[in-house]
Design a protein around this motif. Structure first.
Motif, PDB file in Angstrom:
ATOM      1  N   PRO A  14       0.835  -1.207   0.000  1.00 48.32           N
ATOM      2  CA  PRO A  14       0.000   0.000   0.000  1.00 48.32           C
ATOM      3  C   PRO A  14       0.870   1.257   0.000  1.00 48.32           C
ATOM      4  O   PRO A  14       1.908   1.313   0.654  1.00 48.32           O
ATOM      5  CB  PRO A  14      -0.799  -0.109   1.293  1.00 48.32           C
ATOM      6  N   ALA A  15       0.460   2.245  -0.768  1.00 43.98           N
ATOM      7  CA  ALA A  15       1.180   3.521  -0.842  1.00 43.98           C
ATOM      8  C   ALA A  15       0.663   4.407   0.290  1.00 43.98           C
ATOM      9  O   ALA A  15      -0.323   5.120   0.142  1.00 43.98           O
ATOM     10  CB  ALA A  15       0.971   4.172  -2.203  1.00 43.98           C
ATOM     11  N   LEU A  16       1.321   4.306   1.415  1.00 45.90           N
ATOM     12  CA  LEU A  16       0.915   5.070   2.591  1.00 45.90           C
ATOM     13  C   LEU A  16       1.737   6.343   2.688  1.00 45.90           C
ATOM     14  O   LEU A  16       2.913   6.371   2.351  1.00 45.90           O
ATOM     15  CB  LEU A  16       1.140   4.238   3.862  1.00 45.90           C
ATOM     16  N   ALA A  17       1.114   7.383   3.199  1.00 46.00           N
ATOM     17  CA  ALA A  17       1.820   8.648   3.403  1.00 46.00           C
ATOM     18  C   ALA A  17       1.330   9.264   4.701  1.00 46.00           C
ATOM     19  O   ALA A  17       0.151   9.168   5.042  1.00 46.00           O
ATOM     20  CB  ALA A  17       1.559   9.610   2.246  1.00 46.00           C
ATOM     21  N   LEU A  18       2.248   9.855   5.412  1.00 54.25           N
ATOM     22  CA  LEU A  18       1.882  10.550   6.637  1.00 54.25           C
ATOM     23  C   LEU A  18       1.222  11.872   6.283  1.00 54.25           C
ATOM     24  O   LEU A  18       1.529  12.472   5.252  1.00 54.25           O
ATOM     25  CB  LEU A  18       3.127  10.811   7.490  1.00 54.25           C
ATOM     26  N   PRO A  19       0.315  12.353   7.142  1.00 55.60           N
ATOM     27  CA  PRO A  19      -0.291  13.645   6.868  1.00 55.60           C
ATOM     28  C   PRO A  19       0.760  14.753   6.865  1.00 55.60           C
ATOM     29  O   PRO A  19       1.745  14.683   7.605  1.00 55.60           O
ATOM     30  CB  PRO A  19      -1.284  13.850   8.009  1.00 55.60           C
ATOM     31  N   ALA A  20       0.539  15.733   6.023  1.00 51.60           N
ATOM     32  CA  ALA A  20       1.481  16.853   5.949  1.00 51.60           C
ATOM     33  C   ALA A  20       1.471  17.614   7.269  1.00 51.60           C
ATOM     34  O   ALA A  20       0.422  17.831   7.870  1.00 51.60           O
ATOM     35  CB  ALA A  20       1.092  17.789   4.814  1.00 51.60           C
ATOM     36  N   GLU A  21       2.646  17.994   7.701  1.00 52.20           N
ATOM     37  CA  GLU A  21       2.776  18.701   8.974  1.00 52.20           C
ATOM     38  C   GLU A  21       3.627  19.941   8.749  1.00 52.20           C
ATOM     39  O   GLU A  21       4.677  19.878   8.105  1.00 52.20           O
ATOM     40  CB  GLU A  21       3.436  17.788  10.014  1.00 52.20           C
ATOM     41  N   LYS A  22       3.161  21.052   9.274  1.00 49.89           N
ATOM     42  CA  LYS A  22       3.910  22.292   9.127  1.00 49.89           C
ATOM     43  C   LYS A  22       5.160  22.214  10.004  1.00 49.89           C
ATOM     44  O   LYS A  22       5.089  21.913  11.188  1.00 49.89           O
ATOM     45  CB  LYS A  22       3.046  23.475   9.558  1.00 49.89           C
ATOM     46  N   GLU A  23       6.305  22.467   9.402  1.00 48.70           N
ATOM     47  CA  GLU A  23       7.570  22.398  10.126  1.00 48.70           C
ATOM     48  C   GLU A  23       7.728  23.614  11.038  1.00 48.70           C
ATOM     49  O   GLU A  23       7.550  24.741  10.608  1.00 48.70           O
ATOM     50  CB  GLU A  23       8.741  22.348   9.147  1.00 48.70           C
ATOM     51  N   LYS A  24       8.026  23.349  12.281  1.00 48.44           N
ATOM     52  CA  LYS A  24       8.311  24.397  13.252  1.00 48.44           C
ATOM     53  C   LYS A  24       9.654  24.091  13.882  1.00 48.44           C
ATOM     54  O   LYS A  24      10.066  22.936  13.963  1.00 48.44           O
ATOM     55  CB  LYS A  24       7.233  24.447  14.340  1.00 48.44           C
ATOM     56  N   HIS A  25      10.314  25.143  14.338  1.00 50.02           N
ATOM     57  CA  HIS A  25      11.616  24.968  14.975  1.00 50.02           C
ATOM     58  C   HIS A  25      11.444  24.270  16.322  1.00 50.02           C
ATOM     59  O   HIS A  25      10.607  24.667  17.130  1.00 50.02           O
ATOM     60  CB  HIS A  25      12.294  26.318  15.178  1.00 50.02           C
ATOM     61  N   ILE A  26      12.237  23.247  16.535  1.00 53.21           N
ATOM     62  CA  ILE A  26      12.223  22.528  17.809  1.00 53.21           C
ATOM     63  C   ILE A  26      13.605  22.683  18.419  1.00 53.21           C
ATOM     64  O   ILE A  26      14.598  22.234  17.858  1.00 53.21           O
ATOM     65  CB  ILE A  26      11.900  21.041  17.614  1.00 53.21           C
ATOM     66  N   GLY A  27      13.657  23.324  19.573  1.00 54.56           N
ATOM     67  CA  GLY A  27      14.919  23.570  20.253  1.00 54.56           C
ATOM     68  C   GLY A  27      15.353  22.383  21.092  1.00 54.56           C
ATOM     69  O   GLY A  27      14.808  21.274  21.003  1.00 54.56           O
ATOM     70  N   ILE A  28      16.324  22.625  21.942  1.00 58.00           N
ATOM     71  CA  ILE A  28      16.921  21.553  22.749  1.00 58.00           C
ATOM     72  C   ILE A  28      15.905  20.920  23.703  1.00 58.00           C
ATOM     73  O   ILE A  28      15.921  19.709  23.915  1.00 58.00           O
ATOM     74  CB  ILE A  28      18.168  22.062  23.512  1.00 58.00           C
TER      75      ILE A  28
END
Length: 116
Positions: A14-28
């Motif tokens: 099956p051609a599965l894909a994760l939902p699109a997620e807006k990239e945000k900065h993740i710090g330490i």
């Protein structure tokens, strides 16, 4: 067959894909919390990951931890009299007190936000 499949060798996968997620900065702090979730709360981590909310969740944890860190560091330094005047008069004492304050604040943030 219903849905979309891709042929790989003799098999249809099956051609599965994760939902699109807006990239945000993740710090330490967010990275530390992600590592903690991976090791200790795998189901929660996978649920957030597969639903496309992991990045947003980790960014909010990071922002909360950064805010708490700076707020507590300011509060502790005011209580202990660590000022710019002390810094100009006795730099080694100022460094010693600030290192102690930052270590205490780091421990509080880790216990209250990161590892809970």
């Amino acid at each position: 067959m219903g849905g979309t499949y891709t042929r790989v060798g003799d098999y249809y996968l099956p051609a599965l894909a994760l939902p699109a997620e807006k990239e945000k900065h993740i710090g330490i702090w967010g990275q530390r919390h992600a590592k903690y979730l991976k090791q200790n709360h795998k189901v929660l981590y996978m649920n957030l990951f597969t639903s496309g909310r992991l990045n947003e969740y980790l960014a909010s944890v990071d922002a909360l931890a950064v805010d708490m860190f700076f707020r507590l560091a300011t509060k502790y330094s005011d209580r202990q009299g660590v000022t710019e005047q002390l810094k100009s008069e006795n730099q080694f004492l100022w460094i010693q007190k600030m290192n102690n304050i930052l270590a205490c604040v780091r421990e509080v943030v880790e216990n209250d936000i990161i590892y809970s």
